[in-house]
Motif scaffolding. Structure first.
Motif, PDB file in Angstrom:
ATOM      1  N   PHE A 130       5.634 -48.131 -25.501  1.00 24.00           N
ATOM      2  CA  PHE A 130       5.315 -46.967 -24.662  1.00 24.00           C
ATOM      3  C   PHE A 130       4.154 -46.147 -25.209  1.00 24.00           C
ATOM      4  CE2 PHE A 130       7.929 -44.215 -27.434  1.00 24.00           C
ATOM      5  CZ  PHE A 130       7.292 -42.993 -27.321  1.00 24.00           C
ATOM      6  N   MET A 131       3.897 -46.207 -26.532  1.00 23.39           N
ATOM      7  CA  MET A 131       2.809 -45.396 -27.086  1.00 23.39           C
ATOM      8  C   MET A 131       1.428 -45.935 -26.712  1.00 23.39           C
ATOM      9  SD  MET A 131       3.876 -43.989 -30.854  1.00 23.39           S
ATOM     10  CE  MET A 131       3.991 -45.618 -31.577  1.00 23.39           C
ATOM     11  N   LEU A 132       1.266 -47.240 -26.650  1.00 20.66           N
ATOM     12  CA  LEU A 132      -0.040 -47.807 -26.294  1.00 20.66           C
ATOM     13  C   LEU A 132      -0.472 -47.382 -24.888  1.00 20.66           C
ATOM     14  CD1 LEU A 132       0.224 -51.354 -27.916  1.00 20.66           C
ATOM     15  CD2 LEU A 132      -1.385 -49.540 -28.530  1.00 20.66           C
ATOM     16  N   PRO A 133       0.395 -47.519 -23.848  1.00 22.89           N
ATOM     17  CA  PRO A 133      -0.005 -47.027 -22.519  1.00 22.89           C
ATOM     18  C   PRO A 133      -0.230 -45.515 -22.481  1.00 22.89           C
ATOM     19  CG  PRO A 133       1.872 -48.520 -22.326  1.00 22.89           C
ATOM     20  CD  PRO A 133       1.692 -48.230 -23.783  1.00 22.89           C
ATOM     21  N   VAL A 134       0.595 -44.753 -23.212  1.00 24.49           N
ATOM     22  CA  VAL A 134       0.427 -43.298 -23.232  1.00 24.49           C
ATOM     23  C   VAL A 134      -0.925 -42.921 -23.834  1.00 24.49           C
ATOM     24  CG1 VAL A 134       1.264 -41.160 -24.292  1.00 24.49           C
ATOM     25  CG2 VAL A 134       2.881 -42.742 -23.253  1.00 24.49           C
ATOM     26  N   ALA A 135      -1.291 -43.570 -24.953  1.00 25.54           N
ATOM     27  CA  ALA A 135      -2.586 -43.298 -25.584  1.00 25.54           C
ATOM     28  C   ALA A 135      -3.733 -43.697 -24.661  1.00 25.54           C
ATOM     29  CB  ALA A 135      -2.682 -44.048 -26.910  1.00 25.54           C
ATOM     30  N   GLY A 136      -3.582 -44.839 -23.992  1.00 25.87           N
ATOM     31  CA  GLY A 136      -4.621 -45.282 -23.061  1.00 25.87           C
ATOM     32  C   GLY A 136      -4.824 -44.312 -21.919  1.00 25.87           C
ATOM     33  N   MET A 137      -3.720 -43.810 -21.347  1.00 26.55           N
ATOM     34  CA  MET A 137      -3.831 -42.837 -20.262  1.00 26.55           C
ATOM     35  C   MET A 137      -4.423 -41.514 -20.750  1.00 26.55           C
ATOM     36  SD  MET A 137      -0.362 -43.371 -17.961  1.00 26.55           S
ATOM     37  CE  MET A 137       0.784 -43.201 -19.323  1.00 26.55           C
ATOM     38  N   SER A 138      -4.045 -41.106 -21.965  1.00 28.83           N
ATOM     39  CA  SER A 138      -4.513 -39.826 -22.492  1.00 28.83           C
ATOM     40  C   SER A 138      -6.006 -39.818 -22.793  1.00 28.83           C
ATOM     41  CB  SER A 138      -3.735 -39.478 -23.774  1.00 28.83           C
ATOM     42  OG  SER A 138      -2.363 -39.291 -23.499  1.00 28.83           O
ATOM     43  N   ALA A 139      -6.608 -41.006 -22.934  1.00 28.23           N
ATOM     44  CA  ALA A 139      -8.047 -41.075 -23.184  1.00 28.23           C
ATOM     45  C   ALA A 139      -8.850 -40.644 -21.961  1.00 28.23           C
ATOM     46  CB  ALA A 139      -8.438 -42.490 -23.595  1.00 28.23           C
ATOM     47  N   PHE A 140      -8.253 -40.770 -20.785  1.00 29.78           N
ATOM     48  CA  PHE A 140      -8.996 -40.497 -19.550  1.00 29.78           C
ATOM     49  C   PHE A 140      -8.394 -39.373 -18.716  1.00 29.78           C
ATOM     50  CE2 PHE A 140      -9.748 -44.904 -20.737  1.00 29.78           C
ATOM     51  CZ  PHE A 140     -11.133 -44.939 -20.761  1.00 29.78           C
ATOM     52  N   PHE A 141      -7.186 -38.953 -19.062  1.00 27.32           N
ATOM     53  CA  PHE A 141      -6.556 -37.850 -18.345  1.00 27.32           C
ATOM     54  C   PHE A 141      -6.051 -36.829 -19.360  1.00 27.32           C
ATOM     55  CE2 PHE A 141      -5.624 -41.692 -15.744  1.00 27.32           C
ATOM     56  CZ  PHE A 141      -6.471 -41.404 -14.687  1.00 27.32           C
ATOM     57  N   ASN A 142      -5.939 -35.594 -18.931  1.00 23.54           N
ATOM     58  CA  ASN A 142      -5.412 -34.551 -19.790  1.00 23.54           C
ATOM     59  C   ASN A 142      -4.043 -34.967 -20.322  1.00 23.54           C
ATOM     60  OD1 ASN A 142      -3.875 -31.990 -20.406  1.00 23.54           O
ATOM     61  ND2 ASN A 142      -5.904 -31.160 -20.023  1.00 23.54           N
ATOM     62  N   ASN A 143      -3.860 -34.866 -21.656  1.00 24.04           N
ATOM     63  CA  ASN A 143      -2.608 -35.380 -22.224  1.00 24.04           C
ATOM     64  C   ASN A 143      -1.405 -34.481 -21.953  1.00 24.04           C
ATOM     65  OD1 ASN A 143      -3.247 -33.291 -24.018  1.00 24.04           O
ATOM     66  ND2 ASN A 143      -3.941 -34.704 -25.619  1.00 24.04           N
ATOM     67  N   THR A 144      -1.638 -33.224 -21.602  1.00 24.92           N
ATOM     68  CA  THR A 144      -0.520 -32.317 -21.331  1.00 24.92           C
ATOM     69  C   THR A 144       0.356 -32.786 -20.170  1.00 24.92           C
ATOM     70  OG1 THR A 144      -1.774 -30.450 -22.199  1.00 24.92           O
ATOM     71  CG2 THR A 144       0.124 -29.939 -20.828  1.00 24.92           C
ATOM     72  N   PRO A 145      -0.219 -33.120 -18.994  1.00 27.24           N
ATOM     73  CA  PRO A 145       0.653 -33.578 -17.909  1.00 27.24           C
ATOM     74  C   PRO A 145       1.355 -34.886 -18.226  1.00 27.24           C
ATOM     75  CG  PRO A 145      -1.666 -33.864 -17.317  1.00 27.24           C
ATOM     76  CD  PRO A 145      -1.620 -33.027 -18.555  1.00 27.24           C
ATOM     77  N   ILE A 146       0.709 -35.749 -18.988  1.00 27.18           N
ATOM     78  CA  ILE A 146       1.335 -37.029 -19.335  1.00 27.18           C
ATOM     79  C   ILE A 146       2.609 -36.781 -20.137  1.00 27.18           C
ATOM     80  CG2 ILE A 146       1.038 -39.154 -20.671  1.00 27.18           C
ATOM     81  CD1 ILE A 146      -1.931 -39.046 -19.894  1.00 27.18           C
ATOM     82  N   VAL A 147       2.509 -35.909 -21.143  1.00 28.72           N
ATOM     83  CA  VAL A 147       3.681 -35.600 -21.972  1.00 28.72           C
ATOM     84  C   VAL A 147       4.736 -34.868 -21.152  1.00 28.72           C
ATOM     85  CG1 VAL A 147       4.488 -34.285 -23.968  1.00 28.72           C
ATOM     86  CG2 VAL A 147       2.374 -35.598 -24.117  1.00 28.72           C
ATOM     87  N   ALA A 148       4.300 -33.885 -20.345  1.00 27.69           N
ATOM     88  CA  ALA A 148       5.247 -33.105 -19.540  1.00 27.69           C
ATOM     89  C   ALA A 148       6.047 -33.993 -18.602  1.00 27.69           C
ATOM     90  CB  ALA A 148       4.498 -32.035 -18.739  1.00 27.69           C
TER      91      ALA A 148
END
Length: 591
Positions: A98-116
């Motif tokens: 799960f961390m690899l996709p999360v890191a990949g998404m956070s590179a291009f989108f604000n990481n706050t909504p991803i975590v929330a």
């Protein structure tokens, strides 16, 4: 007055640090109290103290909590968590998965909504699989932070430094300029957490009632349909062996009873599975695709609307007309407009099909019915007791599709920058509330007010550090002390001082405070400021050692059940190694 402000602020920051580490009071109370004391001491004025409460970043987080709540209510987040984490397995594998996709998404989108949006999903997965959320929440935040260091838009901190460059007449960062530095840091960080770091995290679980002789166990019967994805798999492979709050005690196959059920027993079409468990786990179980409780045209059990339907427990009285009738012939649904999900009988585990069970006085039934059921039947002589059980979020399928569409559009608008991020997130939250994907009451409950209070207060505290001269004093002293060590020493000083600031004030404030100091250092040393500003952006973004250093750390603080010391255990090592890699890469790229 200046000397008073300096020492007054220093003492308060030390008090705040000790109080947070020792957990003397709730974190939000500590941080807000320090903010108020700084205001009373005249270090900051009212506008500076409460500017954070109108800050777009804080308000963005607020609306994101509502969006995440709506996605949880519609069931989307639970599905996302299952996809990212899969079935039970080794913690290291699950973390990487799960961390690899999360890191990949956070590179291009604000990481706050991803975590929330992933916090409730991961909490659901850990509860379902009897895993500790504290092993997954910090890795979630760290993965988002690491991913954010890989591009210009991955984190707001890099954008702050970019904006300061432009403001000072210097060329801003290119989109992938920071990638050669952020990518190796991210890869190392993810591997470190997955292979070693998670061993430093606590294994705290939310209190969960265990099945046992003193537990009120309900029995539920599920039929295996052709659409079940684990046909031909063993009980172990299907993930039905170690269910939290549930126990598969019997299988009926072509009239033959298989009990006890071994882990290697395979599943086939039309098998009838008998589970015993707790009410909330039973309600979740009946939503499993390919397992059917019963066919019912009135209630869609997999996608019912929890705003109109809820679960109840009733105890059959000795005067009830249900006594002596089996469930199938009792016409229970027609009589009470409710469905029997499961049955509990004290001192006995029911072995029959639910439809064949003859009802006795004292039997407890777990029901799904309209919200008005308790008002209608509370005083009925048919039942000794009627009570509401734990509410499990559920919505019809179209709500899930609609909320997912809103989420995708929200991310696209945020990525393209066509509208301000706050406007996009606020619009998404309003749409989800207006369309009843989440009720106004649930929207309010979904907001983590303590987290917002800390984020808002941090802006005023960072301003106090600037006004009082504490920040400039510490920076100047440290840089003077290590200037003789050359370029590597200066890079290390910039990085680790910024990193230290970031752990106790907001990352954006740390970047803003250090920016003029970094320019001054580069000017005095007659060195290109670019590599130092890249080090500044990385240090301010990569904040791991405290929950208040980065807002995603604070967002997982409560859901993970953490203490302040938990972040120090794994975060200090992350800070040090990230700094070493950053300094090394920058040195070889620029010098």
């Amino acid at each position: 007055m200046d000397n008073f402000e300096f020492w007054y602020t220093t003492i308060l920051i030390l008090f705040m640090t000790v109080a947070l580490i020792k957990e003397l009071l709730q974190p939000e109370l500590v941080v807000f109290s320090v903010l108020v004391l700084l205001l009373l001491g005249g270090v900051i004025d009212e506008k500076e103290a409460f500017a954070g409460f109108a800050n777009s970043g804080m308000l963005t987080v607020l609306f994101l909590f509502i969006v995440a709540g709506a996605l949880q209510k519609t069931g989307i987040l639970n599905q996302i968590g299952s996809i990212l984490l899969g079935r039970a397995g080794r913690t290291s594998v699950k973390l990487l998965r799960f961390m690899l996709p999360v890191a990949g998404m956070s590179a291009f989108f604000n990481n706050t909504p991803i975590v929330a949006m992933l916090i409730p999903s991961i909490k659901y997965w850990t509860k379902k699989n009897d895993r500790s959320p504290s092993k997954f929440m910090i890795p979630l935040s760290y993965a988002a932070i690491l991913g954010g260091t890989m591009t210009l838009i991955g984190t707001s901190t890099t954008l702050v430094v970019h904006g300061l460059l432009l403001q000072n007449g210097l060329p801003g960062f290119r989109f992938f300029e920071i990638t050669p530095i952020g990518l190796p840091v991210a890869l190392f960080g993810l591997l470190f957490i997955a292979l070693f770091g998670h061993h430093l995290l606590p294994a705290r679980k939310e209190p969960m009632v265990k099945l046992g002789e003193h537990t009120r166990e309900f029995v539920i019967e599920m039929k295996v349909l052709p659409s079940y994805r684990f046909l031909g798999y063993t009980i172990e492979q299907a993930g039905l062996r170690h269910l939290s709050g549930l126990y598969l005690f019997q299988i009926e196959r072509k009239g033959k009873i298989i009990a006890p059920v071994t882990p290697q027993e395979k599943l086939f079409i039309n098998d009838r599975l008998f589970f015993t468990g707790l009410p909330d786990t039973i309600i979740e179980l009946q939503k499993t695709q390919g397992l059917s409780l019963l066919e019912d045209s009135t209630f869609d059990l997999k996608h019912y609307d929890s705003d109109t339907l809820n679960t109840f427990e009733v105890v059959i009285s000795e005067n009830s007309p249900l006594i002596g009738k089996n469930v199938r012939d009792s016409q229970f649904r027609q009589q009470y407009n409710a469905i029997i999900l499961a049955i509990h009988r004290s001192g006995e585990r029911i072995q029959k099909k639910i439809g064949d069970v003859v009802l006795h006085a004292g039997d407890t039934l777990l029901l799904l019915a309209q919200h008005g059921f308790i008002k209608e039947w509370y005083h009925s002589r048919d039942f000794y007791l009627v009570s509401e059980t734990t509410s499990i979020p559920s919505k019809p399928r179209w709500y899930s599709i609609f909320s997912m569409t809103v989420l995708i559009l929200m991310i696209l608008f945020m990525a393209t920058g066509l509208l301000p991020i706050l406007a996009v997130v606020a619009t998404a939250a309003i749409i989800l509330v207006v369309t009843r994907c989440i009720s106004p009451e649930d929207a309010q409950r979904s907001i983590e007010w303590p987290t917002l209070l800390i984020i808002a207060s941090a802006f005023g505290i960072s301003r106090a550090l600037d006004n009082s001269g504490v920040a400039t004093f510490l920076a100047t002293k440290l840089i003077t002390a290590i200037g003789s060590l050359g370029v590597i020493g200066l890079l290390a000083g910039v990085y680790f001082l910024t990193s230290l600031y970031t752990e106790f004030i907001t990352n954006n404030a740390a970047a803003a405070l250090m920016f003029p100091i970094v320019l001054a250092i580069a000017g005095q040393a007659d060195i290109d400021a670019r590599p130092f500003l890249l080090a500044l952006a990385m240090a301010a973004s990569a904040s791991f050692a405290t929950p208040i250093g980065y807002q995603t750390n604070m967002m997982v603080y409560g859901p993970g059940g953490y203490k302040f010391i938990d972040f120090l255990r794994v975060g200090i090592a992350m800070n040090i190694f990230s700094g070493i890699i950053t300094i090394t890469v920058i040195y070889f790229l620029f010098f």
